[in-house]
Design a protein around this motif. Structure first.
Motif, PDB file in Angstrom:
ATOM      1  N   PHE A 121       0.838  -1.195   0.000  1.00  0.00           N
ATOM      2  CA  PHE A 121       0.000   0.000   0.000  1.00  0.00           C
ATOM      3  C   PHE A 121       0.882   1.257   0.000  1.00  0.00           C
ATOM      4  N   GLY A 122       0.834   2.074   1.034  1.00  0.00           N
ATOM      5  CA  GLY A 122       1.547   3.344   1.038  1.00  0.00           C
ATOM      6  C   GLY A 122       3.059   3.196   1.034  1.00  0.00           C
ATOM      7  N   ILE A 123       3.735   4.116   0.332  1.00  0.00           N
ATOM      8  CA  ILE A 123       5.198   4.125   0.216  1.00  0.00           C
ATOM      9  C   ILE A 123       5.723   5.458   0.743  1.00  0.00           C
ATOM     10  N   SER A 124       6.849   5.416   1.475  1.00  0.00           N
ATOM     11  CA  SER A 124       7.495   6.658   1.899  1.00  0.00           C
ATOM     12  C   SER A 124       9.001   6.454   1.955  1.00  0.00           C
ATOM     13  N   VAL A 125       9.742   7.362   1.310  1.00  0.00           N
ATOM     14  CA  VAL A 125      11.196   7.397   1.392  1.00  0.00           C
ATOM     15  C   VAL A 125      11.559   8.514   2.363  1.00  0.00           C
ATOM     16  N   ASP A 126      12.361   8.209   3.366  1.00  0.00           N
ATOM     17  CA  ASP A 126      12.749   9.219   4.346  1.00  0.00           C
ATOM     18  C   ASP A 126      13.656  10.246   3.669  1.00  0.00           C
ATOM     19  N   PRO A 127      13.222  11.510   3.514  1.00  0.00           N
ATOM     20  CA  PRO A 127      14.055  12.487   2.802  1.00  0.00           C
ATOM     21  C   PRO A 127      15.369  12.797   3.515  1.00  0.00           C
ATOM     22  N   ALA A 128      15.408  12.622   4.845  1.00  0.00           N
ATOM     23  CA  ALA A 128      16.641  12.874   5.588  1.00  0.00           C
ATOM     24  C   ALA A 128      17.569  11.672   5.573  1.00  0.00           C
ATOM     25  N   ASN A 129      17.027  10.493   5.306  1.00  0.00           N
ATOM     26  CA  ASN A 129      17.800   9.254   5.238  1.00  0.00           C
ATOM     27  C   ASN A 129      17.323   8.466   4.026  1.00  0.00           C
ATOM     28  N   PRO A 130      17.664   8.917   2.819  1.00  0.00           N
ATOM     29  CA  PRO A 130      17.045   8.369   1.602  1.00  0.00           C
ATOM     30  C   PRO A 130      17.383   6.920   1.293  1.00  0.00           C
ATOM     31  N   ASP A 131      18.282   6.304   2.053  1.00  0.00           N
ATOM     32  CA  ASP A 131      18.481   4.864   1.889  1.00  0.00           C
ATOM     33  C   ASP A 131      17.300   4.086   2.450  1.00  0.00           C
ATOM     34  N   ASN A 132      16.536   4.724   3.341  1.00  0.00           N
ATOM     35  CA  ASN A 132      15.470   4.037   4.052  1.00  0.00           C
ATOM     36  C   ASN A 132      14.130   4.228   3.347  1.00  0.00           C
ATOM     37  N   VAL A 133      13.518   3.116   2.979  1.00  0.00           N
ATOM     38  CA  VAL A 133      12.227   3.105   2.293  1.00  0.00           C
ATOM     39  C   VAL A 133      11.253   2.292   3.132  1.00  0.00           C
ATOM     40  N   TYR A 134      10.065   2.852   3.368  1.00  0.00           N
ATOM     41  CA  TYR A 134       9.058   2.207   4.203  1.00  0.00           C
ATOM     42  C   TYR A 134       7.798   1.984   3.377  1.00  0.00           C
ATOM     43  N   VAL A 135       7.259   0.766   3.470  1.00  0.00           N
ATOM     44  CA  VAL A 135       6.069   0.413   2.698  1.00  0.00           C
ATOM     45  C   VAL A 135       5.058  -0.263   3.615  1.00  0.00           C
ATOM     46  N   GLY A 136       3.823   0.222   3.592  1.00  0.00           N
ATOM     47  CA  GLY A 136       2.758  -0.455   4.293  1.00  0.00           C
ATOM     48  C   GLY A 136       2.280  -1.651   3.482  1.00  0.00           C
ATOM     49  N   THR A 137       2.024  -2.758   4.155  1.00  0.00           N
ATOM     50  CA  THR A 137       1.608  -3.974   3.460  1.00  0.00           C
ATOM     51  C   THR A 137       0.392  -4.577   4.176  1.00  0.00           C
ATOM     52  N   ASN A 138      -0.069  -5.707   3.668  1.00  0.00           N
ATOM     53  CA  ASN A 138      -1.147  -6.428   4.339  1.00  0.00           C
ATOM     54  C   ASN A 138      -0.618  -7.311   5.463  1.00  0.00           C
ATOM     55  N   CYS A 139       0.646  -7.114   5.804  1.00  0.00           N
ATOM     56  CA  CYS A 139       1.283  -7.873   6.888  1.00  0.00           C
ATOM     57  C   CYS A 139       2.334  -6.997   7.558  1.00  0.00           C
ATOM     58  N   GLY A 140       1.910  -5.854   8.094  1.00  0.00           N
ATOM     59  CA  GLY A 140       2.835  -4.968   8.779  1.00  0.00           C
ATOM     60  C   GLY A 140       3.586  -4.035   7.843  1.00  0.00           C
ATOM     61  N   VAL A 141       4.783  -3.616   8.260  1.00  0.00           N
ATOM     62  CA  VAL A 141       5.583  -2.639   7.527  1.00  0.00           C
ATOM     63  C   VAL A 141       6.816  -3.310   6.936  1.00  0.00           C
TER      64      VAL A 141
END
Length: 260
Positions: free
Chosen positions: A153-173
């Motif tokens: 589902f939702g996607i977010s790349v941390d602009p201060a730490n752009p190596d880190n990508v977070y994605v919401g899923t149907n089973c947590g993050v």
């Protein structure tokens, strides 16, 4: 959507000087207005879940409800279907802030025997796609479908730490520490099995998520979480956004008729 309305109205009332800074906005419908289909409604643009732009602002990506991903290179005047992205029930699309050709996309499970739904990555601006390595551990999800029928589902790349990508899923993050090369799954609610996480906002290792259990926050890049806090439990999909003027103002829309 009452929660979003309450927060937005309160914010506007306390910051009247911002109204003078917002330029006039003109909207233009870019849906197709003609079709060669027998169906007279075939020219409708359908539902667009999310949009994303490259740094040059001319290239736009659209994640559609059932039609897969589309790309426009002329600010939306014409569109090309991205055939390389096989999942068709797409949800979100995002462009890496430092690598404009690195595109992330998420999709619902599509019923394929060998499905690559969930999270996909392109490093050539959307022409070709891969399904990055990583999946929830055995027994991790609330039900077997969470692992066997992946959805992102939702996607977010941390602009201060752009190596880190977070994605919401149907089973947590799902979290990547290498710009999407691979992902690991975390449970933001250790007391219960992880469910749907619909929306993610990452800012300087502060991660806000909204899911079946409501709003939760991590202050250390997803290692530990607090919550649920603040908003009613959604009776469906929820969404988060950050004010462009005050980054400490978080807006929430939830599928609920409850209010504060």
């Amino acid at each position: 959507m009452r929660i979003a309305a309450i927060i937005a109205l309160t914010f506007a009332a306390t910051m009247p000087e911002l109204h003078a800074q917002i330029p006039a906005v003109t909207w233009r419908d870019i849906n197709p207005d003609q079709t060669n289909l027998a169906d007279p409604d075939g020219a409708s643009g359908g539902r667009i879940h999310h949009l994303a732009t490259l740094g040059d602002t001319f290239t736009v990506f659209a994640a559609t409800e059932w039609g897969g991903l589309y790309r426009s290179k002329d600010q939306g005047l014409t569109w090309q279907h991205l055939d390389g992205h096989v999942p068709t029930a797409t949800w979100d699309v995002a462009v890496h802030p430092q690598e404009p050709l690195r595109i992330f996309a998420t999709s619902w499970f599509d019923g394929r025997v060998n499905s690559i739904s969930g999270i996909n990555l392109s490093i050539d601006g959307g022409d070709t796609w891969i399904h990055p390595p990583g999946q929830p551990p055995a027994g991790f999800c609330a039900n077997a479908a969470g692992a066997q029928e992946p959805a992102g589902f939702g996607i977010s790349v941390d602009p201060a730490n752009p190596d880190n990508v977070y994605v919401g899923t149907n089973c947590g993050v799902a979290i990547s520490r290498n710009r999407g090369a691979n992902f690991v799954w975390v449970n933001p609610t250790p007391g219960t099995a992880p469910g749907n996480i619909w929306s993610v906002i990452a800012r300087s290792n502060v991660i806000d998520i909204c899911g079946d259990v409501g709003h939760l926050r991590s202050l250390n890049g997803g290692v530990t979480w607090t919550g649920p806090t603040g908003i009613p439990l959604p009776q469906g999909i929820c969404s988060l956004a950050v004010s462009p003027w005050e980054p400490y103002v978080l807006l929430a829309a939830v599928g609920s008729t409850q209010a504060f």
